[in-house]
Design a protein around this motif. Structure first.
Motif, mmCIF file in Angstrom:
data_model
loop_
_atom_site.group_PDB
_atom_site.id
_atom_site.type_symbol
_atom_site.label_atom_id
_atom_site.label_comp_id
_atom_site.label_asym_id
_atom_site.label_seq_id
_atom_site.Cartn_x
_atom_site.Cartn_y
_atom_site.Cartn_z
ATOM 1 N N ARG A 123 0.832 -1.199 0.000
ATOM 2 C CA ARG A 123 0.000 0.000 0.000
ATOM 3 C C ARG A 123 0.874 1.258 0.000
ATOM 4 O O ARG A 123 0.581 2.223 -0.708
ATOM 5 C CB ARG A 123 -0.909 0.008 1.225
ATOM 6 N N ALA A 124 1.945 1.234 0.774
ATOM 7 C CA ALA A 124 2.835 2.399 0.822
ATOM 8 C C ALA A 124 3.515 2.615 -0.519
ATOM 9 O O ALA A 124 3.675 3.760 -0.965
ATOM 10 C CB ALA A 124 3.873 2.218 1.919
ATOM 11 N N ARG A 126 2.327 1.814 -3.412
ATOM 12 C CA ARG A 126 1.317 2.258 -4.362
ATOM 13 C C ARG A 126 0.913 3.703 -4.095
ATOM 14 O O ARG A 126 0.686 4.472 -5.025
ATOM 15 C CB ARG A 126 0.083 1.345 -4.253
ATOM 16 N N GLU A 127 0.835 4.081 -2.827
ATOM 17 C CA GLU A 127 0.360 5.422 -2.473
ATOM 18 C C GLU A 127 1.419 6.517 -2.641
ATOM 19 O O GLU A 127 1.094 7.686 -2.625
ATOM 20 C CB GLU A 127 -0.157 5.427 -1.026
ATOM 21 N N LYS A 128 2.677 6.134 -2.826
ATOM 22 C CA LYS A 128 3.685 7.175 -2.972
ATOM 23 C C LYS A 128 3.537 7.900 -4.311
ATOM 24 O O LYS A 128 4.070 9.001 -4.464
ATOM 25 C CB LYS A 128 5.099 6.610 -2.813
ATOM 26 N N TYR A 129 2.829 7.289 -5.259
ATOM 27 C CA TYR A 129 2.596 7.932 -6.538
ATOM 28 C C TYR A 129 1.281 8.682 -6.605
ATOM 29 O O TYR A 129 1.013 9.361 -7.566
ATOM 30 C CB TYR A 129 2.649 6.893 -7.667
ATOM 31 N N LEU A 130 0.443 8.542 -5.600
ATOM 32 C CA LEU A 130 -0.841 9.219 -5.597
ATOM 33 C C LEU A 130 -0.698 10.600 -4.961
ATOM 34 O O LEU A 130 0.110 10.799 -4.057
ATOM 35 C CB LEU A 130 -1.863 8.391 -4.803
ATOM 36 N N LYS A 132 -1.411 13.656 -2.571
ATOM 37 C CA LYS A 132 -1.852 13.711 -1.174
ATOM 38 C C LYS A 132 -2.925 14.783 -1.033
ATOM 39 O O LYS A 132 -2.788 15.891 -1.518
ATOM 40 C CB LYS A 132 -0.677 14.045 -0.263
#
Length: 134
Positions: A123-124, A126-130, A132
């Motif tokens: 999850r981390a 994957r979320e680093k590209y989303l 904030k």
């Protein structure tokens, strides 16, 4: 001691003799090791950042401290010749509870916590590209 004594209820429901030949020292070392292991787990818990590991260390600490103190109490009752609470059956029950508790903890550690940590890492990543949100 003979192993056939384990088959008789009179063995389990009697007061054992005082611990001799360093047996009491071994008992105390094992039980104090459990308590010390629980305290170490509490200290390690403070350094963890992953919530699953914090919960796991808390469970190990609870197991170690509570079973160590209960075991020390049972040793005290045995050495003081307390009639009902000094019986051998309490040590058997204590050992069974400890084995089941540690078995469940280790199973939880191996099966569940490793999956939780892997999912959190995925999850981390994957979320680093989303973006904030605020």
């Amino acid at each position: 001691m003979q192993f056939r004594n384990f088959l008789y209820t009179s063995y389990w429901l009697t007061q054992p003799n005082l611990a001799t030949k360093g047996v009491e020292t071994v008992y105390l070392a094992i039980l104090l090791g459990l308590v010390l292991g629980g305290i170490v787990a509490l200290l390690v818990r403070r350094t963890q950042t992953v919530p699953a590991l914090i919960v796991l260390m808390n469970r190990y600490a609870t197991c170690g401290i509570s079973m160590g103190l209960i075991g020390l109490l049972l040793i005290y009752f045995r050495e003081q010749h307390v009639f009902f609470l000094g019986w051998r059956v309490w040590f058997l029950l204590w050992f069974v509870v400890l084995a089941v508790w540690l078995g469940r903890l280790i199973t939880y550690h191996i099966r569940r916590v490793t999956k939780i940590i892997a999912l959190a890492a995925e999850r981390a990543s994957r979320e680093k590209y989303l973006p904030k949100g605020r």
